[in-house]
Design a protein around this motif. Structure first.
Motif, PDB file in Angstrom:
ATOM      1  N   SER A   1     -69.983 -30.865 -17.126  1.00 31.66           N
ATOM      2  CA  SER A   1     -70.121 -32.198 -16.559  1.00 31.66           C
ATOM      3  C   SER A   1     -71.187 -32.227 -15.466  1.00 31.66           C
ATOM      4  O   SER A   1     -71.971 -33.180 -15.351  1.00 31.66           O
ATOM      5  N   LYS A   2     -71.252 -31.178 -14.661  1.00 33.79           N
ATOM      6  CA  LYS A   2     -72.255 -31.116 -13.602  1.00 33.79           C
ATOM      7  C   LYS A   2     -73.670 -31.112 -14.168  1.00 33.79           C
ATOM      8  O   LYS A   2     -74.617 -31.551 -13.510  1.00 33.79           O
TER       9      LYS A   2
ATOM     10  N   GLU B   1     -60.546 -26.351 -17.738  1.00 30.87           N
ATOM     11  CA  GLU B   1     -60.957 -27.337 -16.717  1.00 30.87           C
ATOM     12  C   GLU B   1     -62.268 -26.955 -16.045  1.00 30.87           C
ATOM     13  O   GLU B   1     -63.144 -27.800 -15.829  1.00 30.87           O
ATOM     14  N   VAL B   2     -62.375 -25.663 -15.693  1.00 30.31           N
ATOM     15  CA  VAL B   2     -63.582 -25.215 -14.992  1.00 30.31           C
ATOM     16  C   VAL B   2     -64.802 -25.308 -15.910  1.00 30.31           C
ATOM     17  O   VAL B   2     -65.892 -25.701 -15.481  1.00 30.31           O
TER      18      VAL B   2
ATOM     19  N   GLU C   1     -66.646 -21.306 -10.963  1.00 28.76           N
ATOM     20  CA  GLU C   1     -67.604 -21.537 -12.048  1.00 28.76           C
ATOM     21  C   GLU C   1     -68.433 -20.285 -12.329  1.00 28.76           C
ATOM     22  O   GLU C   1     -68.680 -19.948 -13.493  1.00 28.76           O
TER      23      GLU C   1
ATOM     24  N   CYS D   1     -76.200 -24.872 -18.459  1.00 28.82           N
ATOM     25  CA  CYS D   1     -76.659 -25.251 -17.113  1.00 28.82           C
ATOM     26  C   CYS D   1     -78.084 -24.746 -16.876  1.00 28.82           C
ATOM     27  O   CYS D   1     -78.922 -25.456 -16.298  1.00 28.82           O
TER      28      CYS D   1
ATOM     29  N   TYR E   1     -76.433 -27.325  -9.353  1.00 28.86           N
ATOM     30  CA  TYR E   1     -75.188 -27.948  -9.798  1.00 28.86           C
ATOM     31  C   TYR E   1     -74.012 -27.584  -8.879  1.00 28.86           C
ATOM     32  O   TYR E   1     -72.860 -27.845  -9.219  1.00 28.86           O
TER      33      TYR E   1
ATOM     34  N   ASP F   1     -71.108 -32.436 -22.237  1.00 32.00           N
ATOM     35  CA  ASP F   1     -69.676 -32.292 -22.507  1.00 32.00           C
ATOM     36  C   ASP F   1     -69.477 -31.180 -23.544  1.00 32.00           C
ATOM     37  O   ASP F   1     -70.424 -30.482 -23.902  1.00 32.00           O
TER      38      ASP F   1
ATOM     39  N   LEU G   1     -65.239 -27.383 -18.372  1.00 34.63           N
ATOM     40  CA  LEU G   1     -65.565 -28.813 -18.476  1.00 34.63           C
ATOM     41  C   LEU G   1     -66.329 -29.294 -17.241  1.00 34.63           C
ATOM     42  O   LEU G   1     -67.283 -30.078 -17.338  1.00 34.63           O
ATOM     43  N   ARG G   2     -65.899 -28.802 -16.085  1.00 35.06           N
ATOM     44  CA  ARG G   2     -66.550 -29.187 -14.837  1.00 35.06           C
ATOM     45  C   ARG G   2     -68.001 -28.702 -14.808  1.00 35.06           C
ATOM     46  O   ARG G   2     -68.908 -29.428 -14.387  1.00 35.06           O
TER      47      ARG G   2
END
Lengths: 339, 339
Positions: B95-96, B88-89, B72, B143, B66, B100, B91-92
């Motif tokens: 998203s990767k 934000e991080v 991250e 992840c 990812y 969500d 969420l990123r």
């Protein structure tokens, strides 16, 4: 000498943390009914003595002069949550003395009530000294200054007439001479005096029963007790320990939290005072101990006993609401009982 | 046997509160360099082992797949303050992995950053699982689940492949078999395992030095350490102890707070691990102890030493900014030094 473990914090059946401390239960003559740990050691009572610090408000005639009712007297004894109705009452007290929020010297912090803090933020507001948990006590001090006709600025300083009066009251109730070498500065800048735990308990026994107090002082204590019993929400706030315990027990118990793991309580009926200090300053443990002690020392109906037991053994839940552990008051406290 | 007092809380020159605890400083071979109190006792490390819990994120290939960068990886090791850039991080990361916020099982709380919480409230928002201080760790777990091709729902349960992987990593680094009878539920619902303090310190010595680890594990640890050293703000947040210490020391120290008075640290250069547990769960004391230990164990220039000393002896101020006291680390800690 180390104080014993009074509360264990369990997680998944294992002990995660532990709180040591001392407990004194004393009658109005100063006789110890129950003691655990070093009760001769001086502790800073912090906000736990606010009901005693409010005695001059009544004794000076300020309460009568400004027609302070139960809500105002309860606020003078309070560590309030800064909810809107708390702030309103403080403003009313100040207004009756011809003052406004600018006279408060307690400092500013956000309401301790999360709901009140976020509502204030959502409305675009920011906190003032009115939201400080001590603002009711400070409004009371200001009423005293105005009623006795002294300059109110500096009312928080040890040498000011208001604080000299508070010191004399504390010396009378605790039976301890308060010398400058046991004075420190409280969170709201007024003096806090280190006092042996047993003497704090004695002070609350006297405050709760009137026994051993001059007539006017006993009358003032009764007035403040009644106000707190009638308006327990004003002494703390929504969902708070002091409020819930006094709502449950009414005039049977006055309980007051202080910072750094202190709790004091007056049980007028058996004529006892309770003082708790957790060595490490843990409020969660002091609350559980206080609830457990009251359950041991007051005759109670089953329903009241069940509710008190839930405060004496709080369940810990995580952010998903899953039960992850509990606080367990030790056997040392279970030994407390009326003679 | 009671652990010694490690920190005294002073007010006006008198001791107001005291914190007991244990400290282990261990090298990667498991040899004890310094110990105070009972370091064989099992403690729940809570969030202090997040950097270790993040190892499978790298080892599984998820970080590479990812393309997770320093921010991250640091977030996967974090107890973050819920500030906008933390969210934000997270969420990123989600998203990767094609997910969500709805996949997060850590539960919801307001940002621990007061500024972030009030900004959110002022904007009419309310918190989500993204603001939970553990959401970066959970995003990392998700992840891993996606990368190894297992169903991600239930990733927080002890029997899920993700948590079995974490358990194996913890057993390897600590050298302790983790049986179900020492498992409890953490604040974010994943398992937390009670581990002897000395073994926690050993795990951080290995994590910090790579010594005693298989090549891939040592490489993963180095990657995570580097990420935390480069992005210390992402491991905690504005003004937080972990962030400030790592900003000061860079790759010389990885420090991580855990709930209930736990602190762990890795000092790669001398090859040492530190584990601290305050008996009563006091984070304020664990921080001061950790700062004092690092100051004793690392060679430092005067400027860095002065800054560390301010964390080892925090000044207490009241709501008016008046200095009212301080935290003082005991002589027991001052004895710590390199052999």
């Amino acid at each position: 000498m180390s104080n014993p473990v009074l509360v264990e914090v369990l997680r998944g059946g294992l002990i995660e943390s532990r709180h040591r401390g001392a407990v004194a239960v004393v009658d109005a003559d100063g006789a110890t009914v129950f003691a655990v740990g070093d009760v001769a050691k001086r502790v800073f009572p912090r906000s736990a003595v606010k009901p005693l610090q409010a005695l001059p408000l009544v004794e000076s005639g300020a309460a009568e002069r400004y027609a302070l009712g139960d809500e105002e007297l309860a606020l003078a004894c309070a560590s309030h949550s800064g909810e809107p109705a708390h702030v309103e009452v403080v403003l009313r007290m100040l207004s009756k003395a011809g003052l406004d929020a600018s006279a408060l010297a307690c400092g500013t912090h956000w309401p301790s009530s999360q709901a009140a803090a976020f509502a204030l933020a959502r409305a675009g507001g920011s906190p003032s000294a009115l939201h400080n948990n001590c603002s009711g006590k400070h409004a009371g001090f200001l009423c005293v200054a105005c009623a006795i006709g002294v300059d109110h600025p500096g009312y928080w300083r040890p040498e000011h007439a208001v604080q000299r009066g508070v010191r004399a009251v504390l010396e009378d109730l605790t039976g301890v001479a308060l010398s400058d070498d046991c004075r420190a500065v409280d969170g709201c800048s007024v003096p806090t005096w280190a006092i042996p735990l047993a003497n704090l308990a004695r002070a609350f026994a006297r405050f709760g029963s009137g026994h051993g107090l001059e007539r006017e002082r006993a009358r003032a204590a009764a007035l403040l007790r009644t106000a707190c019993a009638r308006k327990p929400w004003h002494v703390a706030g929504t969902g708070r320990f002091c409020t819930e315990i006094m709502r449950l027990l009414g005039p049977r118990a006055l309980v007051k939290t202080g910072a750094e793991g202190v709790f004091c309580a007056a049980l007028p009926q058996p004529g006892l005072g309770i003082a708790v200090k957790c060595d490490d300053g843990a409020g969660r443990a002091a609350e559980a101990i206080t609830a457990a002690l009251i359950a041991r020392l007051l005759p109670l109906e089953d329903a009241d006993r069940t509710i008190l037991a839930s405060f004496a053994r709080p369940i810990l839940r995580n952010w998903n609401g899953i039960e992850v552990g509990s606080l367990e008051v030790s056997e040392a406290i279970a030994a407390a009982s009326l003679r």
